[in-house]
Design an enzyme around this catalytic site. Structure first.
Site: not given
Ligand code: G3I
Length: 305
Positions: A206, A235
């Site tokens: 990243h 990633e």
């Molecule tokens: O699905 C729920 C939804 O129902 C809700 O309304 C909404 C409100 O916040 O949240 C939604 O979930 C979110 C999810 O992504 C799906 O969009 C979570 O809050 C959010 O925290 C989550 O973020 C993910 C993040 O990891 C969490 O740590 C990102 O999509 C994802 O791209 C990211 O990926 C990480 C890797 O796993 C590890 N390395 C870093 C990378 C980037 O942060």
């Protein structure tokens, strides 16, 4: 070749993307994903909170949607992730000590068993080292169960799915001179010397202005590979736009191609609008699904140009 996956395959590598189950009904998204990529990582659906929302009650619905989309379209799967301090279900956040150690091992065993035979590589442990200059492990409830939590997770994963490559995955381990990178190198060297089953290191990749693609990135890949593990960029996303961004994607791709054990690259989403960084434009396709200069540069690099 004319797609990322086919171009990477010419040198025995893969080119993957993160996939969200919730977007599999978007035909622009699935058309690009199916055409360009030959490896799939579930962006969130195989994480701890998704797969074990209540203790010992496993839910594979969303994970299986991603897995089934991948296999029905002829793509391989990276598993992400079995043990991590983040995105833990509430019950796990409130567990500690021996109970947490046993819960973590049960989680690794159950999830790896569910997906046994379907996973090319698992990110067994994710982001276990601290940022900054300490070179220490990250403090977490898992770390507080004892320093050996990482190796016991790897042994449990190997027992559950002997056919999957087992990876340690982290960010900010791209610069060979940084303490965090050196600490992960030391762990992998130690694991290899003691027979702890580790097959690969995932460098998330990243990149942004505060964490640019380091000039010694190729050295870092080579250092890990020299320990006897595969290295994969797991990633990838790079902040920016236009020619500057394209050149950075070209550099990362060429650095991987220069290291025989760097056998795959995965970008963390399809279009800019699919990125976890919504304000940025860090991916290879714009919000309308058009190929960006970064796409063209990556494709050219994969084809030897
Ligand atoms: O699905 C729920 C939804 O129902 C809700 O309304 C909404 C409100 O916040 O949240 C939604 O979930 C979110 C999810 O992504 C799906 O969009 C979570 O809050 C959010 O925290 C989550 O973020 C993910 C993040 O990891 C969490 O740590 C990102 O999509 C994802 O791209 C990211 O990926 C990480 C890797 O796993 C590890 N390395 C870093 C990378 C980037 O942060």
């Amino acid at each position: 070749a004319t797609t990322l996956g086919a171009s990477a395959a010419q040198t025995g590598r893969y080119f993957g993307t993160a996939i969200s189950a919730g977007k599999l009904g978007d035909s622009t998204y699935t058309t690009i994903a199916n055409r360009e990529f030959d490896m799939v990582t579930a962006e969130n659906e195989m994480k701890l909170d998704a797969t074990e929302p209540n203790q010992n009650q496993f839910n594979y619905t969303a994970g299986d949607r991603v897995a089934n989309w991948a296999t029905s379209n002829g793509k391989r799967l990276r598993g992400h992730t079995l043990a991590w301090h983040s995105q833990q279900p509430g019950w796990m956040q409130n567990t500690s000590g021996t109970a947490l150690r046993n819960a973590m091992l049960n989680h690794v065993t159950q999830v790896a068993t569910h997906y046994r035979g379907k996973i090319y590589a698992w990110d067994v442990v994710n982001e276990a080292f601290a940022d900054g200059s300490s070179g220490a492990r990250r403090d977490s409830n898992l770390q507080r169960t004892g320093n050996d939590w990482i190796e016991v997770a790897f042994r449990a994963a190997r027992a559950a799915d002997p056919g999957a490559k087992l990876c340690y995955n982290d960010y900010n381990i791209d610069n060979a001179d940084h303490a965090k990178t050196k600490a992960v190198v030391a762990m992998v060297r130690d694991f290899k010397s003691r027979g702890v089953p580790i097959d690969c290191v995932g460098l998330q990749g990243h990149f942004n202005s505060g964490n640019p693609v380091p000039s010694n990135f190729r050295t870092t890949l080579s250092t890990f590979a020299g320990l006897g593990v595969d290295v994969q960029i797991t990633e990838l996303d790079i902040q920016g736009s236009g020619t500057d961004q394209a050149n950075k994607y070209r550099q990362v791709t060429n650095d991987c191609l220069a290291i025989s054990r760097c056998n795959g690259i995965t970008v963390w989403g399809v279009r800019d609008t699919d990125s976890w960084r919504p304000g940025d434009t860090p991916l290879l396709f714009d919000g309308n699904g058009n190929k960006k200069p970064a796409y063209t540069a990556t494709l050219e690099a994969l084809n030897g140009g």
